[in-house]
Design a protein around this motif. Sequence first.
Motif, PDB file in Angstrom:
ATOM      1  N   THR A  53       0.696  -2.459  -0.180  1.00  0.00           N
ATOM      2  CA  THR A  53       1.546  -4.488   0.012  1.00  0.00           C
ATOM      3  C   THR A  53       2.893  -4.576  -0.004  1.00  0.00           C
ATOM      4  O   THR A  53       3.656  -5.557   1.187  1.00  0.00           O
ATOM      5  CB  THR A  53       1.053  -5.196  -0.855  1.00  0.00           C
ATOM      6  OG1 THR A  53       1.493  -4.515  -2.078  1.00  0.00           O
ATOM      7  CG2 THR A  53      -0.304  -4.686  -1.093  1.00  0.00           C
ATOM      8  N   GLY A  54       3.430  -3.303  -0.276  1.00  0.00           N
ATOM      9  CA  GLY A  54       4.979  -2.778  -0.669  1.00  0.00           C
ATOM     10  C   GLY A  54       5.770  -2.605   1.071  1.00  0.00           C
ATOM     11  O   GLY A  54       5.481  -2.021   1.909  1.00  0.00           O
ATOM     12  N   TRP A  55       7.612  -2.911   0.973  1.00  0.00           N
ATOM     13  CA  TRP A  55       8.242  -2.387   2.253  1.00  0.00           C
ATOM     14  C   TRP A  55       9.020  -2.480   1.426  1.00  0.00           C
ATOM     15  O   TRP A  55       9.995  -2.926   0.653  1.00  0.00           O
ATOM     16  CB  TRP A  55       7.730  -3.143   3.519  1.00  0.00           C
ATOM     17  CG  TRP A  55       8.914  -4.918   3.216  1.00  0.00           C
ATOM     18  CD1 TRP A  55       9.829  -5.063   3.419  1.00  0.00           C
ATOM     19  CD2 TRP A  55       8.219  -5.704   2.414  1.00  0.00           C
ATOM     20  NE1 TRP A  55      10.598  -6.576   3.440  1.00  0.00           N
ATOM     21  CE2 TRP A  55       9.187  -7.416   2.926  1.00  0.00           C
ATOM     22  CE3 TRP A  55       7.116  -6.466   1.667  1.00  0.00           C
ATOM     23  CZ2 TRP A  55       9.678  -8.586   1.444  1.00  0.00           C
ATOM     24  CZ3 TRP A  55       7.565  -7.622   0.938  1.00  0.00           C
ATOM     25  CH2 TRP A  55       7.924  -8.950   1.026  1.00  0.00           C
ATOM     26  N   VAL A  56      10.185  -1.660   2.414  1.00  0.00           N
ATOM     27  CA  VAL A  56      11.544  -1.282   2.086  1.00  0.00           C
ATOM     28  C   VAL A  56      12.927  -2.138   3.797  1.00  0.00           C
ATOM     29  O   VAL A  56      12.211  -1.776   4.894  1.00  0.00           O
ATOM     30  CB  VAL A  56      11.528   0.297   3.021  1.00  0.00           C
ATOM     31  CG1 VAL A  56      13.070   0.661   2.214  1.00  0.00           C
ATOM     32  CG2 VAL A  56      10.888   0.482   0.726  1.00  0.00           C
ATOM     33  N   GLU A  57      13.630  -1.809   3.112  1.00  0.00           N
ATOM     34  CA  GLU A  57      14.732  -2.438   3.733  1.00  0.00           C
ATOM     35  C   GLU A  57      16.238  -1.779   3.253  1.00  0.00           C
ATOM     36  O   GLU A  57      16.407  -1.106   2.261  1.00  0.00           O
ATOM     37  CB  GLU A  57      15.629  -4.290   4.142  1.00  0.00           C
ATOM     38  CG  GLU A  57      14.643  -5.164   4.479  1.00  0.00           C
ATOM     39  CD  GLU A  57      15.031  -6.568   3.883  1.00  0.00           C
ATOM     40  OE1 GLU A  57      15.855  -6.478   3.911  1.00  0.00           O
ATOM     41  OE2 GLU A  57      14.113  -7.534   3.847  1.00  0.00           O
ATOM     42  N   ILE A  58      16.288  -1.316   4.557  1.00  0.00           N
ATOM     43  CA  ILE A  58      17.534  -0.545   4.528  1.00  0.00           C
ATOM     44  C   ILE A  58      19.074  -1.366   4.893  1.00  0.00           C
ATOM     45  O   ILE A  58      18.949  -2.112   5.669  1.00  0.00           O
ATOM     46  CB  ILE A  58      17.479   0.735   5.893  1.00  0.00           C
ATOM     47  CG1 ILE A  58      16.195   1.069   5.577  1.00  0.00           C
ATOM     48  CG2 ILE A  58      18.555   1.627   6.207  1.00  0.00           C
ATOM     49  CD1 ILE A  58      15.877   1.946   6.782  1.00  0.00           C
ATOM     50  N   TYR A  93       9.976  -3.865  -2.260  1.00  0.00           N
ATOM     51  CA  TYR A  93       9.425  -4.900  -2.462  1.00  0.00           C
ATOM     52  C   TYR A  93       8.454  -4.600  -2.525  1.00  0.00           C
ATOM     53  O   TYR A  93       7.346  -3.568  -1.999  1.00  0.00           O
ATOM     54  CB  TYR A  93       9.380  -5.783  -1.141  1.00  0.00           C
ATOM     55  CG  TYR A  93      11.049  -6.332  -1.243  1.00  0.00           C
ATOM     56  CD1 TYR A  93      11.412  -7.531  -1.289  1.00  0.00           C
ATOM     57  CD2 TYR A  93      12.014  -5.754   0.207  1.00  0.00           C
ATOM     58  CE1 TYR A  93      12.283  -8.709  -1.136  1.00  0.00           C
ATOM     59  CE2 TYR A  93      12.833  -6.715   0.129  1.00  0.00           C
ATOM     60  CZ  TYR A  93      13.233  -7.741  -0.135  1.00  0.00           C
ATOM     61  OH  TYR A  93      14.540  -8.675  -0.197  1.00  0.00           O
ATOM     62  N   GLY A  94       7.368  -4.994  -3.881  1.00  0.00           N
ATOM     63  CA  GLY A  94       6.361  -4.842  -3.953  1.00  0.00           C
ATOM     64  C   GLY A  94       5.894  -3.524  -4.285  1.00  0.00           C
ATOM     65  O   GLY A  94       4.607  -2.867  -3.866  1.00  0.00           O
ATOM     66  N   MET A  95       6.789  -2.631  -5.119  1.00  0.00           N
ATOM     67  CA  MET A  95       6.708  -1.539  -5.496  1.00  0.00           C
ATOM     68  C   MET A  95       7.131  -1.609  -7.055  1.00  0.00           C
ATOM     69  O   MET A  95       8.435  -1.373  -7.342  1.00  0.00           O
ATOM     70  CB  MET A  95       7.561  -0.052  -4.442  1.00  0.00           C
ATOM     71  CG  MET A  95       6.635   0.180  -3.162  1.00  0.00           C
ATOM     72  SD  MET A  95       7.445   0.975  -2.541  1.00  0.00           S
ATOM     73  CE  MET A  95       8.787   0.304  -1.583  1.00  0.00           C
TER      74      MET A  95
END
Length: 184
Positions: A53-58, A93-95
Amino acid sequence: MRLLAIALLFGAAPCGDTSTFPDSGLVDSSLVDSGPADSGPAMDASHDAGETTGWVEIGTGLTDFVEVPEGSEVELVMGPQGGWHIEIATRLYGMDPMDLNLRIQGFDAETEGLITIVVERVLTRRRVRDEGDHYLRLGDQLVFAVEDGSQVVGKRVRIEVDATPAGGATVHAEKTVLIVDRMP
């Protein structure tokens, strides 16, 4: 004499983060907290095997997250040991960051060749900043494997980030940036 031996021993220690060299077998123990687990609320890290469900922004930044749109310019920095790098920041996010493995690498967008030293970190809650709806990781240095910064100025570099929560599926993010050097 004993002080001289100690000084020589510490002076002979490698200058740099040996954990970033792939397949070296060397681990920098400063990257893993050996103390008790941090307390505090964890983000929702619910996921099934193969589902995340998570994601990463750089982005970039040492003290705050600076958004970097796809294709935008990122400033090249000369490090104190003569190397060249860019500052990387990530929003997670979500981690849950506890024991999360963070891997960052850079590729020449034209040739697809790896042009940076691979960064690998095992995170804890002390190594991120809780922003309420996400965790913020600041100040990772993506070091270029070059002898001179001019070798990467003007290159388009694809930054790839893989975040693998303990017991969870890997979340992948990438962004292509243009390396610039505005310093004289």
